[in-house]
Each structure stands twice: as structure tokens, then as C-alpha cells.
Design a protein around this motif. Sequence first.
Motif, short mmCIF file in Angstrom:
data_model
loop_
_atom_site.label_atom_id
_atom_site.label_comp_id
_atom_site.label_asym_id
_atom_site.label_seq_id
_atom_site.Cartn_x
_atom_site.Cartn_y
_atom_site.Cartn_z
N LYS A 107 -7.67 -1.27 8.62
CA LYS A 107 -8.68 -1.53 7.59
C LYS A 107 -8.96 -0.28 6.75
CE LYS A 107 -10.99 -5.14 10.29
NZ LYS A 107 -12.26 -5.56 10.95
N ASP A 108 -8.46 0.87 7.22
CA ASP A 108 -8.67 2.11 6.48
C ASP A 108 -7.69 2.27 5.32
OD1 ASP A 108 -10.59 2.73 8.33
OD2 ASP A 108 -9.23 3.87 9.62
N PHE A 109 -6.76 1.34 5.19
CA PHE A 109 -5.76 1.47 4.12
C PHE A 109 -5.74 0.23 3.25
CE2 PHE A 109 -1.57 0.74 2.33
CZ PHE A 109 -1.35 1.94 1.68
N SER A 110 -5.62 0.47 1.96
CA SER A 110 -5.42 -0.60 0.98
C SER A 110 -4.62 -0.01 -0.17
CB SER A 110 -6.76 -1.15 0.47
OG SER A 110 -6.54 -2.16 -0.50
N SER A 111 -3.59 -0.72 -0.59
CA SER A 111 -2.73 -0.20 -1.65
C SER A 111 -3.45 -0.25 -2.99
CB SER A 111 -1.43 -1.01 -1.72
OG SER A 111 -1.69 -2.31 -2.22
N GLN A 124 4.97 6.11 15.63
CA GLN A 124 3.61 6.36 16.10
C GLN A 124 3.02 7.57 15.37
OE1 GLN A 124 4.32 6.59 20.42
NE2 GLN A 124 3.07 4.76 20.61
N LEU A 125 1.77 7.45 14.96
CA LEU A 125 1.13 8.52 14.20
C LEU A 125 1.03 9.81 15.01
CD1 LEU A 125 -1.77 6.60 12.38
CD2 LEU A 125 0.50 7.18 11.50
N GLU A 126 0.85 9.68 16.32
CA GLU A 126 0.70 10.88 17.14
C GLU A 126 1.99 11.69 17.24
OE1 GLU A 126 -0.50 9.51 20.94
OE2 GLU A 126 1.45 8.60 21.43
N ASN A 127 3.13 11.07 16.87
CA ASN A 127 4.40 11.78 16.92
C ASN A 127 4.79 12.40 15.59
OD1 ASN A 127 4.73 11.04 19.61
ND2 ASN A 127 5.84 9.16 19.10
N ILE A 128 3.95 12.26 14.55
CA ILE A 128 4.28 12.78 13.22
C ILE A 128 3.84 14.23 13.12
CG2 ILE A 128 3.88 12.53 10.74
CD1 ILE A 128 3.45 9.56 11.17
N ALA A 129 4.76 15.10 12.71
CA ALA A 129 4.44 16.52 12.53
C ALA A 129 3.92 16.78 11.11
CB ALA A 129 5.67 17.38 12.81
N ILE A 130 4.62 16.26 10.10
CA ILE A 130 4.23 16.48 8.71
C ILE A 130 4.82 15.37 7.85
CG2 ILE A 130 6.23 17.97 8.25
CD1 ILE A 130 4.44 19.59 6.37
N VAL A 131 4.11 15.06 6.77
CA VAL A 131 4.58 14.09 5.79
C VAL A 131 4.79 14.83 4.48
CG1 VAL A 131 4.03 12.00 4.49
CG2 VAL A 131 3.41 12.15 6.89
N LYS A 133 -2.29 8.30 -4.17
CA LYS A 133 -3.64 8.62 -3.69
C LYS A 133 -3.98 7.84 -2.42
CE LYS A 133 -8.44 9.03 -5.24
NZ LYS A 133 -8.97 8.53 -3.95
N SER A 134 -3.58 6.55 -2.37
CA SER A 134 -3.85 5.73 -1.18
C SER A 134 -3.19 6.33 0.05
CB SER A 134 -3.37 4.30 -1.40
OG SER A 134 -3.98 3.72 -2.53
N LEU A 135 -1.94 6.78 -0.11
CA LEU A 135 -1.23 7.36 1.03
C LEU A 135 -1.86 8.69 1.45
CD1 LEU A 135 0.85 5.16 0.24
CD2 LEU A 135 2.65 6.83 0.72
N GLU A 136 -2.21 9.51 0.48
CA GLU A 136 -2.83 10.79 0.81
C GLU A 136 -4.15 10.59 1.54
OE1 GLU A 136 -3.13 12.86 -2.86
OE2 GLU A 136 -1.14 13.79 -2.69
N LYS A 172 -4.82 11.88 5.38
CA LYS A 172 -5.91 12.84 5.60
C LYS A 172 -6.92 12.28 6.59
CE LYS A 172 -5.58 15.15 1.09
NZ LYS A 172 -6.23 15.33 -0.24
N ALA A 173 -7.20 10.97 6.51
CA ALA A 173 -8.14 10.37 7.45
C ALA A 173 -7.61 10.41 8.88
CB ALA A 173 -8.44 8.92 7.03
N LYS A 174 -6.28 10.37 9.04
CA LYS A 174 -5.67 10.42 10.37
C LYS A 174 -5.32 11.86 10.79
CE LYS A 174 -5.74 5.95 10.80
NZ LYS A 174 -6.63 5.29 11.79
N SER A 175 -5.75 12.85 9.99
CA SER A 175 -5.53 14.28 10.29
C SER A 175 -4.05 14.62 10.42
CB SER A 175 -6.27 14.67 11.59
OG SER A 175 -7.65 14.42 11.46
N ILE A 176 -3.26 14.09 9.51
CA ILE A 176 -1.82 14.37 9.47
C ILE A 176 -1.54 15.31 8.31
CG2 ILE A 176 0.48 13.35 9.13
CD1 ILE A 176 -0.58 10.81 10.43
#
Length: 558
Positions: free
Chosen positions: A367-371, A407-414, A453-456, A460-464
Motif C-alpha cells: 500500500k506504500d506504492f502507487s505508480s 527480497q528487499l532485505e537482500n538488496i544492497a543498492i538500486v 519519483k514513485s520508485l525513489e 527511501k521508505a524501505k531504507s534502501i
Amino acid sequence: MESFDNIYLDISKQPGKCKLAESGLGWRPSGGGDTFTLDSSNIGAAQWSRAAKGFELKILSRSSGVIQLDGFDQEDFERLSKAFKIWYGINVESREHALRGWNWGKAEFTKAELAFNVQNRPAFEVPYSEISNTNLAGRNEVAVEFSLPAGDGSDSVAKPGSTRNRGRKAAAGPDELVEMRFYIPGTAVKKEKMEGADGEEEDNEEEAEEQNAANLFYETLMDKAEIGDVAGDTFATFLDVLHLTPRGRFDIDMYESSFRLRGKTYDYKIQYSAIKKFFLLPKNDDTHTLIVLGLDPPLRQGQTRYPFLVMQLKLDEEISLEMNMTEDILKDQYKDRLQPHYEEPIHQVVTKVFRGLSGKKVIMPSKDFSSHHGHQGVKCSIKANEGLLYFLDKSLMFVPKPATYIQLENIAIVTMSRVGGAVSASRTFDITVSLKGGLGEHQFSNINREEQKSLEDFFKAKSIRIKNEMAEEAAGLIAAALDNDAMGSSDEEARPDRGSADEDEESVDEDFAGSSESDVAEEFDSDHESSGDSDEEMGDASDGGDNEDERPKKKTKV
């Protein structure tokens, strides 16, 4: 009582002790664990043959398939055969396997296993309980898939009359055979079984039907191995469901512990325990929705593996479904999980029935994301394959092909970057998801520039961590443009070196003698002699008559 040590049951890791008594036989692992017992009334036949760890006693039971006891010595045959004859009334048959190494022979369907015989000797046998699926791989080719081992790798011990060891015998070793193909040419005659007056089945030759031998082998194996026909009736059936992965339309039969996909070419039987993830993802067209099942072990079709099953269903298609189960089963086993009757859109009914029978949680977009256009999926591509990237609470999911789960926890950087020509780069951008520990990266390309902007905001909300190469590229282009302007307004010293082109006006070609003063003079002298004073007057007129002394003097002709 007869007792034998160091005996292995169904290719178990640990040896154990096997005991025979008048009431039946039993096996207990030496390291401790569950005991296997078999009642004497359940013993149908017994065979003695050479095997991996010595000699093997194969018991064909009346209810629970094939039991293999390996590790006997050759001297044990007399004791075993005597005990079976006296206590169980069964002659132990001594069999010799074919050792020629031929890969052609005759397949025989027995009550509990498929035997492949070479010159009337068994080359190998495959218990039906070890066959998970079979398909027609070609006009004359049948593929047989074997059950995969349990994920925990623990020893499996069957209880009396149970099939707990089904598909788990090969867990003892790291390597195993997972598929075998049979080439079956020609035609064969299928005989229809008819019940006689005494209630026994009789062959009716008039009903005999000639058909492709491979088809007959396939149908017989499907029947013998009970692929799809699991214990109990079908609880629910969904007809002609479109699947994007693997591509095709399949009928879905739902059973108590598994479900079956029935297509025109391929049939699959999948255990609910193999479902690890369950996604419900609405498409951007507001017309369809996707149901995605993550499978482990993955679905196999020849050499191709499908770790995700992707179904596409219409939002406005409604069905009426009556669950085929008694009220007692519904209340006792599926209380608050299933309803006796459904009359809803098909995607909701399929989701609820799968969730109720498998017990898996349904994962939906975050629910935190909308295109930019208010959708839950972002259109993008992996290489040449277009699809939708969904942003979930704990993961990213790209469908339909190749279905990719991160999985988001496995992401180092986007990393956000522009790739392509000037026109496409201004309208789209790419993101590269790099995984921790150097486990690789995933690139999603051709994302609409409006979605940045939606992706950023989501990352950022997921601290990635986000690296925006587009901003760095834009800053570099501006700096380059300013440098070009400065270079254009500078003096001659800032001009680029043109080499010898700048020296043409000042340099003198001394070797070129065609422009000498004497040659030109001689040419004018000849004209002067023939034309009299007219040339001199014209020269004076052109000079205005004032620079008479500055003009070159004519050479006197000798």
C-alpha cells in the motif's frame, strides 16, 4: 524369530536390524528412530537378487507398494526362504538382472512397479510410488519424472499401510535420477476389460483397439501410477484457466494434498507443500489479475524449470462453485478456511480455494506504492521480455516471464540510469538492483520517466540505498555545455590546432619554380611586341596614373 543386522530399508542412510516372526517382519534403525513393521497378511510376494550393498530382499506388499531390504549376505538366502515358506506361505523367487548394458528391451507393468526387461531378465524396476509425473514428449516418446527428495534430508520410515516414504527414498544421496525417457515406436493393441458373469474381468477381443504404442504406454502408466488420481475425490475443478508460465490452458483439479494441471500435451501433479509463495497481483489494464505460485521444487518440462506458476484471470468473469466435500470434513479440517458454496469472480474463488487447501498466506502489492497513473505495477522489461514489476512489502516481483522474485532485505543498492538513444533516454530510464554479498544483479529497463519519483519514494521508505546516475549525467552534460561556450568565445590561442593548414598563407614552396618572375615577364613581352602600346596604357589606367615608379619595369629584349 530370525534376525539380520546391517540391513538398509529403502536406501536409507542408516543400517538397522531386520527381524522376521510368524506375525510379520520389522525393521529398526541402529541409531534410533521410527520402526517399520509389516503384517504377514500384507506380504504378497518376495524376490531375492544382487543389489548395491550385497543382496536385496524385495517385498511386494498388498497395500503399501514395494519394500526394499538391502545388505544381506548370500548365506542368508536359505534362512529367509525357509522363514517365508513356513510363516507366510510364500516362495522367495531368486532373480538375476540383465547385465548386457542394452538400452532397448520390453517394459512390463506389474502391480507395484514398472519393470524394464532385457532378454527376459529385469534390467531395472521403478516403483510407481516413485513416479511423480509423465508426459508425451513426442509422437513416440514418453517422459517419466521421478519424485524429488524431501528438503530436510531426513530418513523416511514408512508406517504400515502408509505411503510416507513416497518420493523420499533418494534423500540418502546428493545425486539422483530425476527423469527418464522411453522411445516406443509402432502401434499396439489396447484390450478393453469387461466384467464376466462371475464378476471377474475378462478380455474382450472384439473391443480390442489399435493405437499408438507410446500413447498406450502413457495412458497405462498414468493409470498405474495414479498420477492425478490421489486418495479421495476432487474437491474443486476450474476449467480452461489461462497460464502465462508455462504457456497454455490447463484444467485445475484440486485434491486434499495436491492439485493437478491437465493440458492438451502435459499433465502436472503438484503437492501443496511445494507452494512456498502465493501472490495476487492486479494488472494495469484493469481487466485481468495474476495469481502467481512460487514452487520449490520447481515445475519441470523437459530441461526447462518453472519456479513460478503464473495464471491470468478476468476480473469480470464470475463462477458458481460447490465444494465437493462432506460437511464433516469441511467443519473438522477446513473450518473458517473454506465455504461450501462460492458465487464470486473467478480470481477470488481460485484464490480462496488455493489458500484454504494449501494454508498459504496471500501476498499482495504494498500500500506504500502507487505508480504515476495510480496502478500497482510498473511496466518495464528484462532484456527483450516485457512485463510488470510489482512492489511488495518485503520483496519485488516481476511477471510474467522470466518471473523474478527479489527480497528487499537482500538488496544492497538500486542504481537509476539512462540507457539508449537521445530520444528514448529522455523518456525512459533503467534501474539495476544489486544484491548483497556479490550475488549478482537484476536490470529492469524501459521504465517511464514519470515513475522515477514513485520508485525513489518507495526505496527511501524501505531504507534502501539509491544511486541516481541520471542526475550525475545531467550535471556532466551541463558542465560540458558550459565548457563548449567558453571555448567558442576564446581568442585564437584557444582554437584547435589545424596542423599545416594554418601555415599555407605564410609558407613558401621554394621547389616550385613555375611562378618565377622571368617566366611571367617573357609571357608579357611577347604580347607587348604584338600589341604595341595598348597594354601599357591599360596598366596606367588601372593604377590611376599615380604609381608609375612602383610598377615593375619591363625586361629589355635582347
